[in-house]
Design a protein around this motif. Structure first.
Motif: not given
Length: 140
Positions: A38-54, A62-71
């Motif tokens: 598994r790779n970053q693209k797989d993770l992004a797709a499975a989590a519903g998070i844009p690949y560029a963000t992951v 990109r900072g992580t202190s404001r990541i939505d808890p649901d993500k």
């Protein structure tokens, strides 16, 4: 079992201590290493998070202190579905965020479990108390 696979029952106090202070990039990298192919693209797709963000989290651009808890919860669920044992608190700690309290579903499940353990008379008392609290909250 290869070195990249993880036995869910394997994690113990020593392993917990070994990963304390780990940032989100390190956590995601370590967990991806525990999956098979598994790779970053797989993770992004499975989590519903844009690949560029992951990718930005993993490259620490990109900072992580404001990541939505649901993500963060979604990331944990993806890894669990892939057979990797990890706690949701690991994601919050790695992102530098306080772990929020239980979700509504968890609170409701806990309340129902407690209710079912009470004798019938106490269950009725609890329902009356809850109805009284509801009435008071509507007035306030």
């Amino acid at each position: 079992m290869s070195s990249h696979q993880h036995d869910p029952g394997e994690q113990g106090p020593a392993e917990d201590r070994a990963h304390q202070g780990e940032d989100l990039a390190a956590l995601l990298s370590r967990l991806l290493d525990q999956t098979s192919g598994r790779n970053q693209k797989d993770l992004a797709a499975a989590a519903g998070i844009p690949y560029a963000t992951v990718n930005a989290w993993m490259n620490r651009t990109r900072g992580t202190s404001r990541i939505d808890p649901d993500k963060l919860r979604a990331l944990r669920e993806v890894f669990r579905s892939w057979g990797v044992s990890v706690k949701v608190s690991d994601f919050f700690a790695a992102a530098g965020q306080p772990v929020p309290g239980p979700t509504d579903v968890e609170r409701e499940a806990r309340l129902l479990k407690l209710y079912r353990q009470l004798p019938e008379e106490r269950q009725r008392d609890l329902v009356r108390d809850a109805e009284a609290m509801l009435r008071v909250s509507r007035v306030s």
